[in-house]
Enzyme design. Structure first.
Site, PDB file in Angstrom:
ATOM      1  N   SER A 244       0.838  -1.195   0.000  1.00 53.42           N
ATOM      2  CA  SER A 244       0.000   0.000   0.000  1.00 53.42           C
ATOM      3  C   SER A 244       0.879   1.255   0.000  1.00 53.42           C
ATOM      4  O   SER A 244       1.726   1.400  -0.865  1.00 53.42           O
ATOM      5  CB  SER A 244      -0.974  -0.051   1.183  1.00 53.42           C
ATOM      6  OG  SER A 244      -2.028   0.868   1.033  1.00 53.42           O
ATOM      7  N   GLU A 371      -9.382  -5.124  -4.115  1.00 51.87           N
ATOM      8  CA  GLU A 371      -8.712  -4.230  -3.166  1.00 51.87           C
ATOM      9  C   GLU A 371      -9.698  -3.474  -2.271  1.00 51.87           C
ATOM     10  O   GLU A 371      -9.606  -3.487  -1.052  1.00 51.87           O
ATOM     11  CB  GLU A 371      -7.856  -3.213  -3.929  1.00 51.87           C
ATOM     12  CG  GLU A 371      -6.692  -3.793  -4.707  1.00 51.87           C
ATOM     13  CD  GLU A 371      -5.436  -3.989  -3.877  1.00 51.87           C
ATOM     14  OE1 GLU A 371      -5.480  -3.757  -2.652  1.00 51.87           O
ATOM     15  OE2 GLU A 371      -4.414  -4.387  -4.468  1.00 51.87           O
ATOM     16  N   HIS A 473      -7.722  -5.856  -0.111  1.00 50.45           N
ATOM     17  CA  HIS A 473      -6.520  -5.146   0.314  1.00 50.45           C
ATOM     18  C   HIS A 473      -5.971  -5.768   1.596  1.00 50.45           C
ATOM     19  O   HIS A 473      -6.718  -6.015   2.538  1.00 50.45           O
ATOM     20  CB  HIS A 473      -6.890  -3.681   0.542  1.00 50.45           C
ATOM     21  CG  HIS A 473      -5.723  -2.742   0.595  1.00 50.45           C
ATOM     22  ND1 HIS A 473      -4.824  -2.611  -0.431  1.00 50.45           N
ATOM     23  CD2 HIS A 473      -5.316  -1.857   1.564  1.00 50.45           C
ATOM     24  CE1 HIS A 473      -3.930  -1.690  -0.116  1.00 50.45           C
ATOM     25  NE2 HIS A 473      -4.189  -1.235   1.093  1.00 50.45           N
TER      26      HIS A 473
END
Length: 566
Positions: A244, A371, A473
């Protein structure tokens, strides 16, 4: 066996994380960045006498987040720039080094999260290093000086510089800037006080640098270069990895002159695409200063505590979240990103990689196929349920209508407009921030003469009963670290893992380890930038028909990317 390591700053005693792995935690790589050193580039860590205890993680950077299994920040915690090391026991020779940068929107997170325990990776023959760095305003807030300093403005979305109402400059620019900025500057006196108005300006009168969090990372890499040999690591074979915002930080360092030569490879999982111009960053500073009740000047910002700036940032985020008319920041407000321009980050990674700035650095990229479903599940992003809301979302981000219609046509369960607005929204938002950016980084690096290996995490069956789970995610990281069995991670991975999940984790751990050691994760690098191809991570029992589509090359090829605004 004596698990004491001798560094140039002093000795540190570790502990047995497993029979064959020793860990040493909370080792300072730079001085506490507060008092006289606040808002400055990192300073060298002071030496210590005796043997330092390395059995506990160091304090986390200032933040309001409270994450499962990780310590929270407490006002007064200052020694936040620390590293943690896991090394095989006994270490034989000079082993490859993997350095991990945690994510968290440049605002929260720490190396102490249970996902990031380095024991399993160390068992493959790596020396694993995780670290803390400055976050939020302390690490990524723009501290203006001279004509760039502003008096307070009203908090919210009525700033006329582009922070609200859907206006604003594009987030990627290429700015010519000088090289040679040293993230270690000569040490000054350190004050125990959290605030020091004189600390905001360096002795020569220059403004504090932007991207102080990135400078912290460079300081940590220099510590690794100088000290990792004491832990059995090879300073000439370092892989920088992150997820990220941590992944984006890693690719930023690929194009930063100050980081050149400090690592040979990069692993970037779900890199996030926003970058800020100095104008955008200055606008954000004005909003935060207004919420904190101080002037947006070096002295004004330094006069309030880190706790006050954390609270003020949260207040600004809440204002965007509550106002659907506040433009692109409304959908998942994130105030901080790397600031482009000047000597610290003169060029964005897409431009720099395409120009060959890091052609000698191998790159391994990955994103998940769902995600944004995590952000939706934890209530981080706005809920869109109507076509009108989806159209406004597209307009706020400057997305072409054909792109939205393309996503409507290919998403499962959405054969006609309006059939599955939430699914289209989350798929489009996830690719906008993560998926498309990941693919373009691979293409840019390949175009610039570098080796880029691309992969996609699409594990969507889990547990002993093989029920449906989300490839969202962060779900990939416990697999890549080999940490599936920690109960604190069950939400991320969709419950207790089954045998097929453990088998997938073994493959992902091996891919990371092999890439860190040799540059080969087990599949070929990207060569054809006109086609979307990637290694797909799934469990062996997941049929090919049960896969999410990759970001569509034809749809995105005609879209002006990047399109994000603050």
């Amino acid at each position: 066996m004596d698990d004491v390591f001798e560094t140039t700053h002093g000795a540190v005693r570790g502990f047995r994380a497993a029979d064959d792995v020793v860990a040493a935690l909370g080792i300072p790589y730079a001085a506490p960045p507060f008092g006289a050193d606040r808002f400055r580039a990192p300073r060298p860590a002071p030496p210590w006498s005796g043997v330092r205890d390395g059995t506990a993680f160091g304090p986390v950077a200032p933040q309001s987040a409270e994450l499962p299994g990780a310590p929270s920040w407490r006002p007064g915690d200052e020694d936040v720039l620390t590293v943690n090391v896991w090394t095989p026991a006994p270490a034989t020779g000079r082993l490859p080094v993997l350095v991990w940068i945690h994510g968290g929107a440049y605002t929260f997170g720490s190396s102490a999260q249970p996902d990031f325990d380095g024991t399993a990776l160390a068992r493959t023959g790596l020396v694993v290093v995780t670290l803390n760095y400055r976050l939020g305003f302390e690490g990524f807030g723009h501290v203006p000086a001279g004509s760039d300093a502003y008096a307070p403005v009203s908090v919210g979305v009525d700033v006329d510089s582009g922070a609200g109402a859907g206006a604003g400059a594009g987030v990627y620019v290429s700015v010519c800037g000088g090289a040679g900025f040293d993230p270690y500057v000569s040490a000054g006196a350190h004050s125990d006080a959290a605030t020091d108005p004189d600390a905001a300006t360096d002795p020569d009168g220059s403004a504090p640098p932007d991207n102080r969090g990135l400078l912290d990372l460079i300081a940590a890499l220099r510590w690794i270069r100088d000290e990792i040999g004491a832990f059995g690591g090879d300073p000439g074979n370092v892989t920088l990895a992150g997820q990220s915002s941590g992944a984006t930080a890693a690719v930023c360092l690929m194009v930063m002159e100050e980081a050149r030569g400090l690592f040979r490879r990069v692993i970037a999982h779900s890199p996030v695409s926003p970058f800020h111009t100095r104008g955008i960053a200055a606008s954000t500073t004005r909003e935060i200063a207004a919420a904190a009740g101080c002037e947006a000047t070096p002295a004004g910002l330094a006069s309030v505590t880190p706790q006050a700036l954390v609270a003020a940032s949260d207040q600004v985020v809440d204002a965007y979240r509550r106002d659907p008319a506040s433009g692109s920041r409304h959908y998942d407000p994130s105030l901080f990103a790397p600031v482009l321009g000047g000597s610290t980050l003169p060029v964005d990674p897409l431009t720099g990689l395409a120009e060959g700035a890091a052609r000698g650095v191998d790159l391994l990229l990955c994103h998940t196929t769902e995600e944004y479903w995590l952000l939706d599940a934890v209530g981080s992003c706005a809920k869109l349920t109507t076509d009108a809301q989806l159209d406004r979302f597209a307009a706020d981000f400057g997305l072409d209508g054909d792109l939205v219609e393309g996503y409507r046509s290919v998403r499962p369960g959405a054969p006609v407009p309006g059939a599955a607005v939430p699914d289209v929204h989350l798929a489009l938002f996830g690719d906008l921030l993560f998926g498309e950016f990941t693919h373009r980084l691979a293409e840019a690096h390949a175009a610039g003469g570098g080796l880029a290996h691309l992969s996609v995490f699409d594990r969507r069956r889990g547990g002993a009963d093989r029920t449906a789970v989300r490839a969202w995610h962060c779900a990939d990281i416990p697999f890549a670290f080999g940490n599936l069995d920690d109960d604190r991670l069950s939400f991320l991975v969709g419950g207790a893992p089954g045998p097929e999940d453990h088998e997938l984790a073994r493959r992902m751990v091996r891919a990371w380890s092999d890439f860190a050691a040799t540059g080969d994760p087990g599949w070929a690098p990207v060569t054809d930038t006109t086609r979307r191809t990637a290694h797909v991570w799934t469990t062996v029992d997941q049929p090919a028909t049960d896969r999410r589509p990759l970001p569509d090359r034809a749809l995105w090829a005609t879209t002006d990317f990047p399109v994000l605004r603050p």
